[in-house]
Structure formats: structure tokens, C-alpha cells
Design a protein around this motif. Structure first.
Motif, mmCIF file in Angstrom:
data_model
loop_
_atom_site.group_PDB
_atom_site.id
_atom_site.type_symbol
_atom_site.label_atom_id
_atom_site.label_comp_id
_atom_site.label_asym_id
_atom_site.label_seq_id
_atom_site.Cartn_x
_atom_site.Cartn_y
_atom_site.Cartn_z
ATOM 1 N N PRO A 222 -12.185 -38.225 -24.741
ATOM 2 C CA PRO A 222 -12.992 -38.886 -24.516
ATOM 3 C C PRO A 222 -13.499 -39.525 -26.356
ATOM 4 N N THR B 54 -12.943 -45.469 -26.826
ATOM 5 C CA THR B 54 -13.626 -45.219 -27.602
ATOM 6 C C THR B 54 -14.214 -47.582 -27.692
ATOM 7 N N GLY C 33 -15.861 -35.709 -30.186
ATOM 8 C CA GLY C 33 -14.282 -36.625 -29.228
ATOM 9 C C GLY C 33 -13.339 -35.379 -29.628
#
Length: 449
Positions: free
Chosen positions: A196, A273, A223
């Protein structure tokens, strides 16, 4: 806090824990005068706060955080209030509107008004008819605001920076471009560790990252916690303790990447990201820290991205801390992020970059993933096409049972890769809604003829 004149003791003069009083559920002493909730919505919000905070009496103007609330309890509140809205509630809501009166007005204004409810019911997203107001002056102003808000620190001269990390894969795209779907699809491949959102490239070290993300942007820290939970098969508390240790050491971001890569074993690290594309300096850190990194440039038709940005209320999340009209902000982000990516990739060898369109990924996932595997030099795996399988391994949950997933909160609206979001936006964007610069960039990215 419960205050005692003295702690109860046993006959052996030890603390008698069994006789410690239970914490009070009464309203703490606050500066705000007690005013009971007025409207049915305020009553409903107050009941949710009572359940989450464990307080019997809560006033209309009581501040959530003064009552003992924190980011975790805020998430629990928003999960319970989500039933009131067809579009996602973001954690920033409780920071921007921290009293019962304010959050109720916030919900009515942004989520519950009749006009928006009707548009959502008919089309699934609110209609966007605002004419484009993006020109060269607006873009210049937006870039200046971005640089100011990001506060990018100069590169540190840490000795470890001289030795580059092994190669990694970076997904580059603006938000609402399908990066969450692509990340979760890649997470099904045994040769890839697709994690993530990390928010690592934009900080020199983890202490700087922690200190810059408190309150309404604390979600940026989740994350790495979720990654350690997956890599170490540990609890959120254990992962947080490990992160706190690294943060207190001010461990460099590059060194932290190296730890993740070591624990990944023979899997290639994938970082997605979207904020990385907001500034050229952030993008160039990937080249400085990694040996021949790979870049996947994911683009989406500007109409689809703008529509998704508005319908998902990302302008309320306001991660950048910059205020524009919602449609204008979405188009600025789409244009500036993609221009940054294209300018950066002009300096990267062709064999280390691949452009993918979200529409191809959503409408022809089999073809798109075969092409991507060929580019990465890995065998195709059928698990790439089933992103809703094995949710824990793919990290499509939050760090706590009550948390929302990290990334796109709309991911769980579907049960398989769907073509609907790729073209469904066209009913909501009417007329000539793009600036000439955005049209030209869309043609370059093969979204317009």
C-alpha cells in the motif's frame, strides 16, 4: 483519566487491581457549555460518539478530541456514519468538523443534500458541468502552491545513500487513476511484493515523515504498518512498535526501503504512492536511491479521473492542503502530475518504463497483464486477474478491523475487475470541460484522437 487520593492496596501492601474503580462514563470538564443535540442527525451522530468514546453525555458543541477521541476512534466513528452516505467518508472530516454540530452540518452540506442525493441515485456520481478554468497562469500558481505545501527537504548526505538499493517498481500516476486496482492485481503474483501507499520518497528519514503527518494526514503512516503486519505476520500494535523504533532512530527512508526489500526475499518491491508525481524532486529520488528502478506510468482519461475525484469527495480529503474549485483542482492535479511524469521519463531508458492506460486494464485485464508481465520479465500468473481473492495477503483491509483499506475506498464496491468505471463517467461530464493544455496532454497519452 480517573483521579484517586490513593491506590487501593492488598494486605500485602501491593496494588489491589481488582478494587480499582471503573473509568467514569460521565462528560469530562470542558470549556464548552453543555447543549443537547437538536436535530435527528445530531442525535444519531451523538449516539455513535457515545458508543465509540464510552461517554454517556455528549453536547452539541463538545470537541471529539477533547472527549478522548483519536485517529483510531475517528475511523470507528466514520465507519458507523458511512451508512448515511453513498460516497466515501474520509478521515479528514472529523478533523475539519470535530463537534457534533459541525460534523452534522458537514454531512448535510457535502453528502446529504437533496440535489446531490438525486444525482448519485440516478447516475452513481454527481453531475459535473463546470467549465474549465485551467490556464498557464493557474498551472504556474498551482505548482508554486504545491512546492510550498510539500516542503521538500534537500537530499541528506547519509553515508548509506552512496550504495544504491536493489531495483524496485514504482507505479506513477495521479490519484483516482486506478493505481489501487493495479497494485492489488500485482499483489497476487508470487514474484512481486506490491504494498500500500508508503509516502517514503518525499522524506529523507522516518522521523521527518512521522512529524510531518499528524492529525488529518496521519493516514499516510498506515501503509508501512500494514506492510510489516504482512511481512512479519504480526499485530498492528507490534508493527507500530517496530515503526516507532525506526522513527525514533530517524532511520533514512532509503535504509527503510532496504529493510523491506530484504524481508521481501526474492520478490520485487512495488511502491504505488500517487503523491510522488506531485514534484520532480520526489521522482528523481527513486533514481538516486535505487539501482535501475522500473516505472509503470498509469494514465486515465482526464474525464474519468476528474469525475472519480469529485464523486469520491477527494476534494474534501484535500491531502495537498490547496483550495480550488473541485473540478479545477482535479484537472490541475491530472495535468501537473502527468506532465511531471512525462518530463521525468524523458530521461529514463525505454526498457525501464511502460505506459499503461487504466481503460485497457479495466476493459481488457488479461491482455494488459500479459503485456505487463512481458515487460517485467516475469511469467504470467492467473492470480493477477482475481484481485478480490485472498484479501489479507493482498492487503485490501486496514490495519484494524474497523479501519478502511489503504488506497481506494471504492475498491470493495465491486467483486471482480469491472469495465464500468472506465466509461461510466461520460454521462456526467457534459460539454467542453477540458482546457486546451489538458486536451493536448490527453492526446499525447492516447486518451483522445
Amino acid at each position: 483519566f480517573t483521579f484517586l487520593r490513593a491506590l487501593p492496596k492488598t494486605a500485602a501492601r501491593k496494588i489491589d487491581r481488582k478494587n480499582l474503580p471503573h473509568p467514569s462514563t460521565g462528560r469530562p470538564r470542558l470549556d464548552a457549555l453543555f447543549v443537547p443535540p437538536q436535530s435527528p442527525l445530531e442525535v444519531e451522530v451523538t449516539q455513535v460518539w457515545r458508543e465509540v468514546l464510552g461517554i454517556d453525555t455528549i453536547g452539541q458543541d463538545d470537541n471529539f478530541f477533547d472527549l478522548g477521541g483519536d485517529s483510531i476512534r475517528a475511523m470507528r466513528v466514520l465507519v458507523r456514519l458511512q451508512k448515511l452516505s453513498a460516497s466515501p467518508l474520509h478521515i479528514q472530516a472529523i478533523f475539519d468538523a470535530p463537534t457534533v454540530r459541525q460534523i452534522s452540518l458537514y454531512l448535510v452540506t457535502h453528502y446529504l443534500n437533496e440535489e446531490k442525493a438525486e444525482a448519485t441515485e440516478q447516475t452513481g456520481t454527481p453531475s459535473v458541468t463546470e467549465a474549465s478554468s485551467v490556464d498557464s497562469n493557474t498551472i504556474t500558481h498551482f505548482r508554486a502552491l504545491l512546492a510550498q505545501q510539500l516542503e521538500i527537504s534537500p537530499q541528506s548526505n547519509h553515508p548509506s545513500a552512496a550504495v544504491k538499493n536493489p531495483s524496485a517498481i514504482f507505479i506513477l500516476a495521479p490519484p483516482r487513476s486506478g493505481t489501487t486496482l493495479l497494485r492489488i492485481m500485482l499483489a497476487g503474483h508470487p514474484r512481486l511484493l506490491a504494498l500500500p501507499e508508503f509516502y517514503l520518497l518525499n522524506y529523507n528519514d522516518l522521523r521527518q515523515r512521522r512529524d510531518a503527518n499528524r492529525g488529518r494526514t496521519a493516514f499516510r503512516l498506515e501503509g508501512s504498518i500494514r506492510a510489516f503486519m504482512a511481512l512479519g505476520d504480526c499485530s498492528a500494535a507490534d508493527a507500530q512498535a517496530r515503526m516507532a523504533d525506526y522513527e525514533n532512530q530517524a532511520l533514512s527512508s532509503q535504509a527503510f526501503y532496504k529493510i523491506l526489500q530484504k524481508e521481501a526475499g526474492n520478490r520485487i518491491l512495488v511502491d504505488k504512492t500517487p503523491l510522488y508525481a506531485s514534484h520532480p524532486e520526489i521522482l528523481w529520488r527513486a533514481e538516486k536511491w535505487f539501482d535501475s528502478p522500473i516505472y509503470i506510468h498509469l494514465s486515465r482519461h482526464p474525464g474519468g479521473m476528474i469525475n472519480s475525484y469529485i464523486s469520491s469527495n477527494f476534494h474534501l480529503r484535500n491531502e495537498l492542503g490547496i483550495t480550488f474549485a473541485p473540478k479545477q483542482l482535479a484537472e490541475l492535479i491530472w495535468q501537473v502530475y502527468h506532465q511531471n511524469i512525462l518530463d521525468f521519463l524523458e530521461h529514463i531508458p525505454g526498457h525501464r518504463q511502460l505506459h499503461m492506460r487504466y481503460e485497457d486494464l479495466a476493459m481488457m485485464p488479461d491482455v494488459a497483464m500479459h503485456q505487463l508481465c512481458k515487460f517485467l520479465g516475469i511469467d504470467f500468473d492467473p492470480a493477477l486477474l482475481t484481485p478480490y481473492d485472498n484479501p489479507q495477503a493482498r492487503m485490501t483491509d486496514g490495519i484494524y478491523p474497523e479501519s478502511l483499506m489503504i488506497g481506494d475506498p471504492n475498491f470493495h464496491r465491486f467483486s471482480t475487475v469491472s469495465a464500468q468505471p472506465a466509461e461510466g463517467w461520460r454521462a456526467n461530464l457534459k460539454g467542453d470541460f477540458l482546457s486546451p493544455a489538458s486536451k493536448e496532454l490527453a492526446r499525447r497519452l492516447k486518451h483522445l484522437d
